[in-house]
Structures are given as structure tokens and as C-alpha cells.
Write a protein that holds these residues in place. Structure first.
Motif, PDB file in Angstrom:
ATOM      1  N   HIS A 133       0.828  -1.209   0.000  1.00 54.40           N
ATOM      2  CA  HIS A 133       0.000   0.000   0.000  1.00 54.40           C
ATOM      3  C   HIS A 133       0.863   1.260   0.000  1.00 54.40           C
ATOM      4  O   HIS A 133       0.434   2.311   0.485  1.00 54.40           O
ATOM      5  N   THR A 134       2.075   1.145  -0.518  1.00 55.34           N
ATOM      6  CA  THR A 134       3.096   2.184  -0.656  1.00 55.34           C
ATOM      7  C   THR A 134       3.793   2.494   0.665  1.00 55.34           C
ATOM      8  O   THR A 134       3.271   2.223   1.744  1.00 55.34           O
ATOM      9  N   ILE A 143      -0.466  -6.627  -9.240  1.00 54.30           N
ATOM     10  CA  ILE A 143      -1.854  -6.590  -9.693  1.00 54.30           C
ATOM     11  C   ILE A 143      -2.605  -5.554  -8.862  1.00 54.30           C
ATOM     12  O   ILE A 143      -2.801  -5.750  -7.655  1.00 54.30           O
ATOM     13  N   PRO A 144      -3.042  -4.451  -9.458  1.00 56.85           N
ATOM     14  CA  PRO A 144      -3.814  -3.465  -8.706  1.00 56.85           C
ATOM     15  C   PRO A 144      -5.164  -4.031  -8.262  1.00 56.85           C
ATOM     16  O   PRO A 144      -5.859  -4.690  -9.033  1.00 56.85           O
ATOM     17  N   VAL A 145      -5.505  -3.760  -7.005  1.00 55.19           N
ATOM     18  CA  VAL A 145      -6.761  -4.246  -6.433  1.00 55.19           C
ATOM     19  C   VAL A 145      -7.589  -3.061  -5.961  1.00 55.19           C
ATOM     20  O   VAL A 145      -7.143  -2.266  -5.127  1.00 55.19           O
ATOM     21  N   GLY A 146      -8.786  -2.939  -6.513  1.00 57.04           N
ATOM     22  CA  GLY A 146      -9.708  -1.893  -6.090  1.00 57.04           C
ATOM     23  C   GLY A 146     -10.745  -2.462  -5.143  1.00 57.04           C
ATOM     24  O   GLY A 146     -10.476  -3.393  -4.378  1.00 57.04           O
ATOM     25  N   PHE A 197      -1.356  -4.978  -5.166  1.00 53.12           N
ATOM     26  CA  PHE A 197      -1.027  -3.586  -4.850  1.00 53.12           C
ATOM     27  C   PHE A 197      -2.327  -2.804  -4.744  1.00 53.12           C
ATOM     28  O   PHE A 197      -3.227  -2.966  -5.567  1.00 53.12           O
ATOM     29  N   ARG A 198      -2.433  -1.970  -3.718  1.00 49.46           N
ATOM     30  CA  ARG A 198      -3.600  -1.091  -3.608  1.00 49.46           C
ATOM     31  C   ARG A 198      -3.150   0.356  -3.658  1.00 49.46           C
ATOM     32  O   ARG A 198      -2.294   0.785  -2.873  1.00 49.46           O
ATOM     33  N   PHE A 199      -3.744   1.106  -4.592  1.00 49.17           N
ATOM     34  CA  PHE A 199      -3.417   2.517  -4.713  1.00 49.17           C
ATOM     35  C   PHE A 199      -3.951   3.296  -3.512  1.00 49.17           C
ATOM     36  O   PHE A 199      -5.109   3.134  -3.130  1.00 49.17           O
ATOM     37  N   PRO A 200      -3.140   4.168  -2.918  1.00 48.58           N
ATOM     38  CA  PRO A 200      -3.648   5.049  -1.872  1.00 48.58           C
ATOM     39  C   PRO A 200      -4.828   5.868  -2.398  1.00 48.58           C
ATOM     40  O   PRO A 200      -4.769   6.433  -3.497  1.00 48.58           O
TER      41      PRO A 200
END
Length: 343
Positions: free
Chosen positions: A212-213, A278-281, A257-260
Motif C-alpha cells: 500500500h506504498t 496486480i492493482p486491487v480496487g 497492490f492497492r493505490f492510496p
């Protein structure tokens, strides 16, 4: 010459402890980088026929290495099973490694759940918010629970995790969920992190650790210039330094990976995917009033800053108690959901 029984026992324990080292922290990480390679070990069993246990990836013919690093003069790699999406740290010298470019990875593993998930996430990359996979398990009665730990001075909302265990312990143990960790949260919440790790060790929960960065910066600018889209953002720091911190704290990074703020654009989605992530929303951010459906990826914040979301989740569990008891409403592992989606 025969070895004494005590000496044999000593040798066995040393080997056993060596194997356990991957569950421990790496205090001295150097040369940590994205490094794609086809990783082969001795086996005649095709990868597609194996459901990989993240703690036992022996016997697989080939997987994908996505990171390499050294620690205490040993070289390690972060391995991905491209079908089950499980990850594991292992000694690099146990594998025959064939270096790959990212384009090769996309081609070689194109029929796997790993690449299909990346492609599915990329299909939504034009969205300013909630790009990535937002619905994981098709036609199933239940949800995938994701809990974000953004930087916060407040204590962990332990009631979320305790409620999950208490509700599901008779039918799903360990109960699966995903936790998105930011570096600055880890640095300030060692006791809370150790408590979460203890739940995993006691097999009360099965946690998938999501990047999550490192900094999770937020400003007062419009979304198009906020979070990771803020000018001057260094993605190597946000992605790789956070993975290093996770490893130093005994967490094995997943491929997620989750974008802030769930904020991104096409360019940054492509860059995140080029890290092999893999981005997860989410299609059910509870604090925003979004209600979960069958197969939803539910988002709540467990960092003490989202009282409404936590209350909504506790209430959701209460309303589903009968369904949980009858196994008509379950928690699903994010990895297994995508494996099933793209099998």
C-alpha cells in the motif's frame, strides 16, 4: 563413520531452523530490485496441475521470480506461482534462473491467472478512482475482505480482526483476508503488527499482505495531482522500499497492490503492473455506503480513522450470522478467487 544420535538431531534442527528463516525478518537487505526470471527446479509435474502452498513450493517445475536481493551474503528471490498467485522467498541457488523481460513474462505466462489478472486490472486503467480488480469471486456467496492500514497515529482497530475470527472460527479457520500495509504505518505500529502476525502464527487468520506504498502521501490538491499522482512521486521508493520494509518485518509481499485513495491514471497503472503487481480496487467501500454483493471485494480501514466503515462491517457480520453458520456467506481468499475466475 556413524553419527551419534545427538549429532543427527542437531543437524536436523539446524536444517529445520534454516527453513524457518523465511518466516523471519531480513535485517540486512541489499541490491533489492525488480528481476524477472523463469525459475526451474527438478520436477516433472506441470505447474498448471499444482495448487501452490506458499510455505511449501517444492516440486514445481517452473515459476516466476519477480524480485532478487541479498541478505547476510545470501542471494534470495521472491517467487510467484502464476496459477495460484502464492508467493514465497527462497534461496536463488536452488533454481535454474532464465532472465526475462516484462514483455516475455506477459507472453510466457499469458494463460495463467497471474497474467489474466494483470490484464483484467489494465482494462480499467482509465479510471481516476478504483482502477484494478474490484470483484474477485464469481457467483459465490460471500466476499473478499480487504483492510487498509494507511499511516495513522491511532491504534489498530483490533475489533475487526477479532470479529472475523470469532464469527468464522467454526467454519473457516484460518479465516482469509487481505491487509494492505503502508510503510509509515508499519514503522509506528510495531505492537499492532506483531499482534496481527501472532494471529497468523496461531492459524486464526490467513493474511495476504498487500503493498500500500511506503509513504502514502496525501495533499489538498485535486485527485489528478494527489496521492501517487502528486508531482515528484518516486515509485521505486513507494513500491520497493515498502516491500523491503515488509520483509524486514517478517511479511512476505504478495503480488497485489492497492493505490492510496484508490487513485491512479493509465500511466501509473502500467508502471505498477511493470513491477509485476496486480492493482486491487473495491466495489464495496463500506464507509462510502457501497453495499457488498456476492463476490465483492470489500474495503474498510483498520487504522483507527474510519469509524463508520468499521461499524458497518460489524453490522454486516451480525446480519449475516445465520448465513455464515449455514456456510451460505463465507470469506474468500483473494488469490483463490482470481485463480478460480481465470482458470
Amino acid at each position: 563413520m556413524k553419527l551419534s544420535r545427538s549429532l543427527l538431531l542437531t543437524v536436523f534442527l539446524l536444517c529445520f531452523l534454516t527453513n524457518l528463516s523465511f518466516a523471519q525478518s531480513f535485517d540486512d537487505i541489499k541490491k533489492y530490485k525488480v528481476n524477472y526470471a523463469l525459475a526451474r527446479i527438478s520436477s516433472k509435474t506441470p505447474v498448471k496441475n499444482i495448487s501452490l502452498d506458499p510455505n511449501n513450493i517444492e516440486g514445481i517445475d517452473a515459476f516466476l521470480a519477480i524480485r532478487s536481493f541479498t541478505s547476510n551474503d545470501q542471494k534470495y528471490i521472491l517467487l510467484v506461482n502464476p496459477n495460484s498467485l502464492d508467493t514465497k522467498i527462497d534461496f536463488a541457488n536452488k533454481y535454474a534462473l532464465s532472465s526475462l523481460q516484462y514483455s516475455n513474462v506477459l507472453a510466457i505466462f499469458k494463460n495463467t491467472a497471474y497474467i489474466k489478472s494483470i490484464e483484467a486490472a489494465a482494462a480499467k486503467d482509465l479510471q481516476l478512482q478504483n482502477a484494478g480488480i474490484d470483484h474477485a469471486i464469481p457467483n459465490e456467496k460471500g466476499i473478499t475482505l480487504t483492510i487498509d492500514l494507511c499511516p495513522s497515529h491511532k491504534a489498530l482497530d483490533r475489533i475487526i480482526f477479532e470479529s472475523v475470527f470469532d464469527e468464522f472460527k467454526k467454519i473457516e479457520q484460518p479465516a482469509p483476508l487481505a491487509v494492505s500495509v503502508s510503510g509509515k504505518w508499519i514503522l509506528k505500529h510495531q505492537d499492532d503488527l506483531n499482534w496481527l502476525k501472532s494471529l497468523v502464527e496461531k492459524k486464526e487468520l490467513n493474511i495476504t499482505w498487500v503493498n500500500h506504498t511506503y509513504n502514502h502521501e496525501v495533499n489538498k490538491l485535486p485527485l489528478a495531482e494527489n496521492f501517487l499522482l502528486a508531482p515528484g512521486t518516486n515509485l521505486d521508493v513507494e513500491v520497493l522500499e515498502n516491500e523491503k520494509l515488509m520483509l524486514k518485518n517478517g511479511l512476505t509481499p504478495s503480488v497485489f497492490f492497492r493505490f492510496p485513495g484508490l487513485v491512479s491514471d493509465k500511466t501509473i497503472v502500467e508502471k505498477i503492473e511493470a513491477y509485476g503487481l496486480i492493482p486491487v480496487g473495491s466495489d464495496a467501500w463500506l464507509a462510502k455506503g457501497q453495499q457488498p454483493n456476492a463476490g465483492s471485494i470489500v474495503l474498510i480501514h483498520g487504522n483507527g480513522n474510519e469509524e463508520i466503515g468499521v461499524k458497518d462491517f460489524i453490522q454486516l457480520l451480525r446480519t449475516k450470522q445465520a448465513d455464515v453458520k449455514n456456510k451460505q456467506w463465507l470469506l474468500f481468499d483473494l488469490r483463490q478467487g482470481l485463480e478460480k475466475e481465470f482458470e
